[in-house]
Enzyme design. Structure first.
Site, mmCIF file in Angstrom:
data_model
loop_
_atom_site.group_PDB
_atom_site.id
_atom_site.type_symbol
_atom_site.label_atom_id
_atom_site.label_comp_id
_atom_site.label_asym_id
_atom_site.label_seq_id
_atom_site.Cartn_x
_atom_site.Cartn_y
_atom_site.Cartn_z
ATOM 1 N N ASP A 71 0.818 -1.213 0.000
ATOM 2 C CA ASP A 71 0.000 0.000 0.000
ATOM 3 C C ASP A 71 0.856 1.269 0.000
ATOM 4 O OD1 ASP A 71 -2.356 1.421 0.074
ATOM 5 O OD2 ASP A 71 -2.540 1.328 2.247
ATOM 6 N N ASN A 86 -10.508 -3.077 -6.673
ATOM 7 C CA ASN A 86 -9.657 -2.101 -7.369
ATOM 8 C C ASN A 86 -10.161 -1.752 -8.778
ATOM 9 O OD1 ASN A 86 -6.526 -3.232 -5.883
ATOM 10 N ND2 ASN A 86 -7.855 -1.545 -5.276
HETATM 11 C C1 FPP Z 1 -2.131 -0.072 -3.418
HETATM 12 O O1 FPP Z 1 -1.585 1.237 -3.311
HETATM 13 C C2 FPP Z 1 -1.451 -0.753 -4.510
HETATM 14 C C3 FPP Z 1 -2.052 -1.272 -5.627
HETATM 15 C C4 FPP Z 1 -3.514 -1.204 -5.847
HETATM 16 C C5 FPP Z 1 -1.236 -1.885 -6.702
HETATM 17 C C6 FPP Z 1 -0.062 -2.694 -6.226
HETATM 18 C C7 FPP Z 1 0.666 -3.200 -7.397
HETATM 19 C C8 FPP Z 1 2.001 -3.181 -7.519
HETATM 20 C C9 FPP Z 1 2.919 -2.698 -6.480
HETATM 21 C C10 FPP Z 1 2.613 -3.760 -8.767
HETATM 22 C C11 FPP Z 1 3.137 -5.133 -8.460
HETATM 23 C C12 FPP Z 1 3.359 -5.872 -9.677
HETATM 24 C C13 FPP Z 1 3.164 -7.214 -9.783
HETATM 25 C C14 FPP Z 1 3.370 -7.891 -11.077
HETATM 26 C C15 FPP Z 1 2.727 -8.047 -8.658
HETATM 27 P P1 FPP Z 1 -2.539 2.487 -3.564
HETATM 28 O O2 FPP Z 1 -2.510 2.820 -5.014
HETATM 29 O O3 FPP Z 1 -3.896 2.200 -3.016
HETATM 30 O O4 FPP Z 1 -1.834 3.605 -2.753
HETATM 31 P P2 FPP Z 1 -2.552 4.834 -1.996
HETATM 32 O O5 FPP Z 1 -3.311 4.232 -0.845
HETATM 33 O O6 FPP Z 1 -1.402 5.662 -1.551
HETATM 34 O O7 FPP Z 1 -3.427 5.532 -2.994
#
Ligand code: FPP
Length: 249
Positions: free
Chosen positions: A29, A77
């Protein structure tokens, strides 16, 4: 920095000298906030988060973690803006094509947990290919949770149990916790001992609800793209200090 107070005696303990969890879960996250803080588009945060995912996966394999489950994309998501979902799908594709092949050298078994049918046929084929070509490896099992939601997983398990009872393959009296676990995506794997959530949020967000009944949680006040192997060590040290009682005394 971790949000839990540390026991001084274990501070800085050598990671090779402490009991490690067999199964670690990570809620990756904070990518969006990382980008926002820098005035960058959210997709840049996801790209940086993907680099961290690669580094931490390798590190977990190197230090002897047996199972690692990372939460990459939840059933919820899809509600994100179209361009963000689109850039995440592109990122997954490039990782499945290139980076996951790298895990061969680390002997990592790649598995996907979640509903694959939600993805494009191209992505689904890449997922299956990655699972098939890594199935015989002997190293750490990496579960990548994609289009994963724990409530959805539980409902699927219930449906499949009902199906098996109906078709006579299963007797109602056989249904117990162990049988139920065997109907989940993580069938045959130990429950997570430790779940780490970076970015300072105190939520489980529909991640491994059944499996996490006795899991230890470590919340780190670091955004996922900034998460380092030293942070991983710190989470493991905090885990080693916990007194797990499983409801006993
Ligand atoms: C949550 O952070 C993260 C995600 C929804 C995406 C996570 C994906 C990756 C790190 C890519 C990994 C790649 C592979 C192939 C497994 P957020 O966007 O909700 O962060 P925020 O809470 O700060 O908005």
């Amino acid at each position: 920095m971790a949000l839990f107070s540390k026991n001084k005696k274990d501070e800085g303990a050598d990671i090779s000298q402490i009991p490690l969890p067999a199964h670690v879960g990570i809620i990756m996250d904070g990518n969006g906030r990382w980008a926002k803080k820098r005035g960058l588009p959210r997709k840049v945060g996801h790209r940086e988060g993907a680099k961290t995912f690669r580094t931490i996966t390798r590190y977990c394999s190197d230090i002897g973690i047996r199972y690692l489950t990372v939460y990459a994309f939840s059933t919820e998501n899809w509600k994100r803006p179209e361009d963000e979902v689109g850039s995440l799908m592109k990122l997954f594709k490039s990782y499945l094509e290139e980076a996951l092949a790298d895990f061969k050298d680390d002997d990592i078994v790649v598995r996907f947990i979640g509903d694959k049918s939600g993805f494009s046929p191209e992505l689904q084929a890449l997922m299956t290919e990655n699972e098939e070509c890594s199935a015989e490896r002997k190293g750490m099992v990496l579960n990548i949770a994609m289009n994963y939601g724990s409530r959805d997983e539980i409902i699927r398990a219930v449906r499949n149990i009902c199906r098996d009872v109906k078709n006579g393959g299963l007797d109602e009296g056989q249904i117990d916790e162990s049988l139920f676990s065997g109907y989940l995506y993580t069938a045959g794997q130990p429950d997570p001992d430790l779940i780490i959530r970076p970015s300072g949020e105190y939520r489980i967000s529909n991640f491994m609800l059944w499996q996490a009944a006795y899991t230890e949680f470590v919340i780190m006040n670091k955004l996922w793209p900034d998460f380092t192997t030293e942070d991983m060590d710190e989470a493991l040290r905090l885990f080693a200090q916990r007194n797990r009682r499983y409801g006993g005394v």
